[in-house]
Scaffold this motif. Structure first.
Motif, PDB file in Angstrom:
ATOM      1  N   THR A 203      28.372   9.166   8.205  1.00  0.00           N
ATOM      2  CA  THR A 203      29.362   9.825   9.040  1.00  0.00           C
ATOM      3  C   THR A 203      29.137   9.476  10.508  1.00  0.00           C
ATOM      4  O   THR A 203      28.048   9.694  11.045  1.00  0.00           O
ATOM      5  CB  THR A 203      29.311  11.350   8.850  1.00  0.00           C
ATOM      6  N   SER A 204      30.153   8.922  11.137  1.00  0.00           N
ATOM      7  CA  SER A 204      30.042   8.502  12.529  1.00  0.00           C
ATOM      8  C   SER A 204      29.711   9.684  13.434  1.00  0.00           C
ATOM      9  O   SER A 204      30.288  10.767  13.308  1.00  0.00           O
ATOM     10  CB  SER A 204      31.356   7.859  12.982  1.00  0.00           C
ATOM     11  N   GLY A 205      28.772   9.475  14.361  1.00  0.00           N
ATOM     12  CA  GLY A 205      28.425  10.507  15.322  1.00  0.00           C
ATOM     13  C   GLY A 205      27.356  11.465  14.835  1.00  0.00           C
ATOM     14  O   GLY A 205      27.015  12.408  15.546  1.00  0.00           O
ATOM     15  N   TRP A 206      26.811  11.211  13.640  1.00  0.00           N
ATOM     16  CA  TRP A 206      25.779  12.079  13.086  1.00  0.00           C
ATOM     17  C   TRP A 206      24.524  11.263  12.777  1.00  0.00           C
ATOM     18  O   TRP A 206      24.609  10.087  12.428  1.00  0.00           O
ATOM     19  CB  TRP A 206      26.259  12.760  11.808  1.00  0.00           C
ATOM     20  N   THR A 207      23.357  11.926  12.881  1.00  0.00           N
ATOM     21  CA  THR A 207      22.081  11.292  12.581  1.00  0.00           C
ATOM     22  C   THR A 207      21.306  12.140  11.591  1.00  0.00           C
ATOM     23  O   THR A 207      21.159  13.360  11.786  1.00  0.00           O
ATOM     24  CB  THR A 207      21.237  11.124  13.859  1.00  0.00           C
ATOM     25  N   LEU A 208      20.826  11.516  10.517  1.00  0.00           N
ATOM     26  CA  LEU A 208      19.972  12.226   9.573  1.00  0.00           C
ATOM     27  C   LEU A 208      18.631  12.495  10.241  1.00  0.00           C
ATOM     28  O   LEU A 208      17.929  11.568  10.653  1.00  0.00           O
ATOM     29  CB  LEU A 208      19.777  11.409   8.297  1.00  0.00           C
TER      30      LEU A 208
END
Length: 261
Positions: free
Chosen positions: A204-209
């Motif tokens: 998902t663009s704009g998210w970091t695990l």
């Protein structure tokens, strides 16, 4: 009466706390405003812990982040692989419960979730951890949980959430959006029924695990993970976010939004 610019001759810029309370969490002293007290919502960090087995004899003890201060917001987000339709998490005394959900009656989800929050006191900082108890004598449930810490939040309405679940075997789950928001911090949590869910990823663009953890071992275990939005929300929605798993099974996910000052 003029604003306060120094305390005993020490400029406010050189003061980080007053009697252990972070300066950013103090808006006035005896009714006198402190200029610039309202500050940007800040994510301090998180701590994780797991318990296997997770039961009444083995509670989940989660540390408070070492950089937390009096007046900060602490958010607990925990899960177990409870296959029953009765909630087993015992609500932590002094914390406000946001979510407590067991498996829905007649629906196979095989996970239970618990979310609660608290504005930290001096006693909390001294204690250094929170204990999450579980009402079960079974020896095959596992539990895992995170405690996130935030500063410069809305003390009247700190948090909003939205949650979802998969009742059939799937290799991903989409976390629903929290709406009517602007300027706050968003992060997502998932609990996957099985340790074979890791490694967990997101595209998902704009998210970091941020992290994922396999709790337990064998056929009855649990995978939990956290992802954070890269920037503070600039629209009226957090947007949705999808977790991808290494195999297919049931899962839950929760979107957590922290309101700014």
């Amino acid at each position: 009466m003029p604003d306060i610019t120094d305390i005993n001759g020490v400029a406010l810029s050189g003061i980080t706390d007053i009697n252990g309370v972070a300066k950013a969490n103090i808006t006035d002293i005896n009714g006198v405003d402190i200029p610039g007290a309202s500050a940007t919502l800040t994510y301090i960090g998180n701590e994780f812990n797991e318990q296997n087995p997770f039961n009444s004899s083995n509670p989940l003890v989660i540390d408070i982040h070492s950089s937390a201060a009096v007046g900060d917001l602490a958010v607990l987000m925990c899960a177990s692989d409870n296959t029953l339709d009765t909630a087993r998490f015992i609500e932590v005394s002094g914390w406000t419960t946001e979510i407590l959900k067991a498996e829905p009656s007649g629906v196979s989800v095989d996970t239970e979730i618990y979310c609660a929050y608290k504005i930290l006191t001096a006693s909390d900082i001294t204690a250094g951890s929170a204990t999450v108890s579980y009402d079960s004598t079974r020896t095959f449930f596992e539990g895992g949980g995170y405690m996130h810490i935030f500063r410069n939040f809305d003390t009247s309405t700190p948090i909003a959430t939205a949650d979802n679940y998969n009742s059939s075997d799937q290799s991903s789950i989409t976390t629903p959006a929290v709406t009517s928001v602007v300027g706050g911090f968003a992060y997502a949590f998932t609990a996957f029924d099985g340790g074979d869910g890791d490694p967990v990823t997101t595209s998902t663009s704009g998210w970091t695990l941020e992290s994922f953890n396999d709790v337990g071992g064998g056929s009855r275990d649990l995978t939990v993970a956290i992802a954070t939005k890269n920037d503070l929300c600039t629209t009226t929605s957090t947007g949705t976010m999808t977790f991808n798993f290494n195999s297919s099974d049931q899962a839950r996910s929760v979107m957590i939004f922290i309101y700014p000052e």
